[in-house]
Design a protein around this motif. Structure first.
Motif, PDB file in Angstrom:
ATOM      1  N   PHE A 145       0.831  -1.203   0.000  1.00 56.59           N
ATOM      2  CA  PHE A 145       0.000   0.000   0.000  1.00 56.59           C
ATOM      3  C   PHE A 145       0.869   1.257   0.000  1.00 56.59           C
ATOM      4  CE2 PHE A 145      -1.839   3.452   2.533  1.00 56.59           C
ATOM      5  CZ  PHE A 145      -2.891   3.807   1.712  1.00 56.59           C
ATOM      6  N   PHE A 146       1.821   1.316   0.929  1.00 50.18           N
ATOM      7  CA  PHE A 146       2.644   2.523   1.049  1.00 50.18           C
ATOM      8  C   PHE A 146       3.587   2.694  -0.148  1.00 50.18           C
ATOM      9  CE2 PHE A 146       1.279   2.110   5.494  1.00 50.18           C
ATOM     10  CZ  PHE A 146       0.777   3.399   5.659  1.00 50.18           C
ATOM     11  N   LEU A 147       4.145   1.603  -0.659  1.00 50.06           N
ATOM     12  CA  LEU A 147       5.006   1.702  -1.840  1.00 50.06           C
ATOM     13  C   LEU A 147       4.216   2.177  -3.061  1.00 50.06           C
ATOM     14  CD1 LEU A 147       7.202  -1.505  -1.471  1.00 50.06           C
ATOM     15  CD2 LEU A 147       7.954   0.875  -1.234  1.00 50.06           C
ATOM     16  N   ASN A 148       3.012   1.629  -3.255  1.00 47.58           N
ATOM     17  CA  ASN A 148       2.194   2.058  -4.392  1.00 47.58           C
ATOM     18  C   ASN A 148       1.728   3.498  -4.235  1.00 47.58           C
ATOM     19  OD1 ASN A 148       1.813   0.015  -6.535  1.00 47.58           O
ATOM     20  ND2 ASN A 148       1.260  -1.280  -4.803  1.00 47.58           N
ATOM     21  N   ALA A 149       1.381   3.888  -3.022  1.00 41.25           N
ATOM     22  CA  ALA A 149       0.967   5.279  -2.807  1.00 41.25           C
ATOM     23  C   ALA A 149       2.104   6.237  -3.181  1.00 41.25           C
ATOM     24  CB  ALA A 149       0.542   5.491  -1.358  1.00 41.25           C
ATOM     25  N   LYS A 150       3.312   5.926  -2.713  1.00 41.74           N
ATOM     26  CA  LYS A 150       4.436   6.835  -2.931  1.00 41.74           C
ATOM     27  C   LYS A 150       4.988   6.788  -4.356  1.00 41.74           C
ATOM     28  CE  LYS A 150       8.868   8.295  -1.073  1.00 41.74           C
ATOM     29  NZ  LYS A 150       8.589   9.701  -1.096  1.00 41.74           N
ATOM     30  N   PHE A 151       5.214   5.579  -4.867  1.00 41.81           N
ATOM     31  CA  PHE A 151       5.940   5.456  -6.128  1.00 41.81           C
ATOM     32  C   PHE A 151       5.057   5.238  -7.358  1.00 41.81           C
ATOM     33  CE2 PHE A 151       9.007   4.154  -2.846  1.00 41.81           C
ATOM     34  CZ  PHE A 151       9.956   5.140  -3.057  1.00 41.81           C
ATOM     35  N   THR A 152       3.981   4.486  -7.233  1.00 39.98           N
ATOM     36  CA  THR A 152       3.143   4.220  -8.405  1.00 39.98           C
ATOM     37  C   THR A 152       2.212   5.389  -8.689  1.00 39.98           C
ATOM     38  OG1 THR A 152       3.180   1.840  -7.935  1.00 39.98           O
ATOM     39  CG2 THR A 152       1.472   2.624  -9.438  1.00 39.98           C
ATOM     40  N   TYR A 153       1.502   5.836  -7.659  1.00 42.01           N
ATOM     41  CA  TYR A 153       0.468   6.858  -7.861  1.00 42.01           C
ATOM     42  C   TYR A 153       0.863   8.246  -7.371  1.00 42.01           C
ATOM     43  CZ  TYR A 153      -2.081   2.622  -8.796  1.00 42.01           C
ATOM     44  OH  TYR A 153      -2.457   1.415  -9.307  1.00 42.01           O
ATOM     45  N   ARG A 154       1.942   8.298  -6.577  1.00 37.64           N
ATOM     46  CA  ARG A 154       2.442   9.584  -6.061  1.00 37.64           C
ATOM     47  C   ARG A 154       1.340  10.375  -5.359  1.00 37.64           C
ATOM     48  NH1 ARG A 154       6.387  11.125 -11.156  1.00 37.64           N
ATOM     49  NH2 ARG A 154       7.743   9.338 -10.877  1.00 37.64           N
ATOM     50  N   ILE A 155       0.706   9.685  -4.413  1.00 38.13           N
ATOM     51  CA  ILE A 155      -0.384  10.293  -3.648  1.00 38.13           C
ATOM     52  C   ILE A 155      -0.068  10.214  -2.168  1.00 38.13           C
ATOM     53  CG2 ILE A 155      -2.178   9.745  -5.339  1.00 38.13           C
ATOM     54  CD1 ILE A 155      -2.911   7.373  -3.378  1.00 38.13           C
ATOM     55  N   ARG A 156      -0.820  10.973  -1.411  1.00 38.17           N
ATOM     56  CA  ARG A 156      -0.708  10.914   0.039  1.00 38.17           C
ATOM     57  C   ARG A 156      -1.629   9.809   0.539  1.00 38.17           C
ATOM     58  NH1 ARG A 156      -3.818  14.103   3.472  1.00 38.17           N
ATOM     59  NH2 ARG A 156      -4.300  15.292   1.620  1.00 38.17           N
ATOM     60  N   VAL A 182      -6.138  -2.070 -12.352  1.00 33.99           N
ATOM     61  CA  VAL A 182      -7.346  -1.241 -12.505  1.00 33.99           C
ATOM     62  C   VAL A 182      -8.029  -1.042 -11.148  1.00 33.99           C
ATOM     63  CG1 VAL A 182      -9.673  -1.179 -13.498  1.00 33.99           C
ATOM     64  CG2 VAL A 182      -7.721  -1.792 -14.926  1.00 33.99           C
ATOM     65  N   VAL A 183      -8.160  -2.103 -10.373  1.00 37.24           N
ATOM     66  CA  VAL A 183      -8.784  -1.989  -9.044  1.00 37.24           C
ATOM     67  C   VAL A 183      -7.923  -1.108  -8.143  1.00 37.24           C
ATOM     68  CG1 VAL A 183      -9.516  -3.256  -6.979  1.00 37.24           C
ATOM     69  CG2 VAL A 183     -10.002  -4.179  -9.244  1.00 37.24           C
ATOM     70  N   SER A 184      -6.619  -1.269  -8.227  1.00 37.21           N
ATOM     71  CA  SER A 184      -5.711  -0.450  -7.429  1.00 37.21           C
ATOM     72  C   SER A 184      -5.856   1.033  -7.768  1.00 37.21           C
ATOM     73  CB  SER A 184      -4.273  -0.913  -7.666  1.00 37.21           C
ATOM     74  OG  SER A 184      -3.358  -0.103  -7.001  1.00 37.21           O
ATOM     75  N   ARG A 185      -5.922   1.346  -9.050  1.00 40.93           N
ATOM     76  CA  ARG A 185      -6.112   2.752  -9.464  1.00 40.93           C
ATOM     77  C   ARG A 185      -7.437   3.303  -8.940  1.00 40.93           C
ATOM     78  NH1 ARG A 185      -3.755   5.603 -13.500  1.00 40.93           N
ATOM     79  NH2 ARG A 185      -5.750   6.271 -14.317  1.00 40.93           N
ATOM     80  N   TRP A 186      -8.472   2.473  -9.003  1.00 40.16           N
ATOM     81  CA  TRP A 186      -9.790   2.899  -8.526  1.00 40.16           C
ATOM     82  C   TRP A 186      -9.738   3.226  -7.035  1.00 40.16           C
ATOM     83  CZ3 TRP A 186     -13.100   0.362  -5.019  1.00 40.16           C
ATOM     84  CH2 TRP A 186     -14.363   0.949  -4.892  1.00 40.16           C
ATOM     85  N   VAL A 187      -9.017   2.422  -6.266  1.00 39.09           N
ATOM     86  CA  VAL A 187      -8.915   2.632  -4.827  1.00 39.09           C
ATOM     87  C   VAL A 187      -8.016   3.829  -4.500  1.00 39.09           C
ATOM     88  CG1 VAL A 187      -7.971   1.647  -2.666  1.00 39.09           C
ATOM     89  CG2 VAL A 187      -9.405   0.249  -4.166  1.00 39.09           C
ATOM     90  N   MET A 188      -6.896   3.929  -5.181  1.00 40.00           N
ATOM     91  CA  MET A 188      -5.852   4.864  -4.776  1.00 40.00           C
ATOM     92  C   MET A 188      -6.001   6.280  -5.330  1.00 40.00           C
ATOM     93  SD  MET A 188      -3.876   3.038  -2.802  1.00 40.00           S
ATOM     94  CE  MET A 188      -2.176   3.533  -2.760  1.00 40.00           C
ATOM     95  N   LEU A 189      -6.572   6.412  -6.508  1.00 40.00           N
ATOM     96  CA  LEU A 189      -6.601   7.741  -7.122  1.00 40.00           C
ATOM     97  C   LEU A 189      -7.921   8.446  -6.846  1.00 40.00           C
ATOM     98  CD1 LEU A 189      -4.890   7.024 -10.537  1.00 40.00           C
ATOM     99  CD2 LEU A 189      -3.901   8.066  -8.488  1.00 40.00           C
ATOM    100  N   PRO A 190      -7.858   9.775  -6.747  1.00 42.72           N
ATOM    101  CA  PRO A 190      -9.090  10.533  -6.514  1.00 42.72           C
ATOM    102  C   PRO A 190     -10.057  10.366  -7.673  1.00 42.72           C
ATOM    103  CG  PRO A 190      -7.190  12.006  -6.791  1.00 42.72           C
ATOM    104  CD  PRO A 190      -6.690  10.596  -6.896  1.00 42.72           C
ATOM    105  N   LYS A 191     -11.307  10.402  -7.348  1.00 43.10           N
ATOM    106  CA  LYS A 191     -12.333  10.279  -8.391  1.00 43.10           C
ATOM    107  C   LYS A 191     -12.496  11.599  -9.099  1.00 43.10           C
ATOM    108  CE  LYS A 191     -12.821   6.277  -6.675  1.00 43.10           C
ATOM    109  NZ  LYS A 191     -11.463   6.009  -6.291  1.00 43.10           N
TER     110      LYS A 191
END
Length: 137
Positions: free
Chosen positions: A61-72, A124-133
């Motif tokens: 979760f934390f690796l994808n937030a920081k490096f994949t999606y660059r979100i808080r 796709v599911v990860s993007r749906w969860v992690m990125l703002p709508k």
């Protein structure tokens, strides 16, 4: 812009997200397995599996937030993130069944083939969860 590359922010193309997501998946799998082997020395295998799975999922979760999606990271995203693992589990389980019992391709490499097939859907599911709508205009 119709011809502009798909991005989630001003400089993050989706192709970069996919590559980073896959690399983090490899890191996550190695982390899980290392933790599983470590815990296995002290606790029964199902406990070792559960602890390793939980800890590697948190790391993912934390690796994808920081490096994949660059979100808080947020609590909402953290609590929804297990949906990505549930999706992966369902797809890989069905995939292994199809490869072994329907296609009769053997069980040795079936999990690896099924995991590779699960990556796009899990992404796709990860993007749906992690990125703002994005709200419709």
């Amino acid at each position: 812009m119709p011809n502009a590359p798909a991005t989630t922010g001003p400089t993050r193309p989706i192709s970069g997200q996919i590559i980073t997501f896959a690399v983090i998946g490899v890191i996550n799998t190695a982390t899980y397995y290392g933790l599983y082997l470590l815990f296995l020395m002290y606790v029964p295998y199902l406990v070792a599996h559960s602890l390793a799975f939980l800890l590697s999922m948190i790391g993912s979760f934390f690796l994808n937030a920081k490096f994949t999606y660059r979100i808080r990271p947020t609590w909402r995203k953290f609590l929804l993130f297990p949906l990505t693992n549930a999706t992966n589990f369902v797809i890989t389980t069905v995939g292994v069944y199809v490869i072994v019992d329907v296609l009769h391709a053997g069980s040795r490499f079936a999990p690896l083939m099924a995991s590779a097939a699960a990556i796009p859907v899990t992404f796709v599911v990860s993007r749906w969860v992690m990125l703002p709508k994005v709200e419709a205009a």
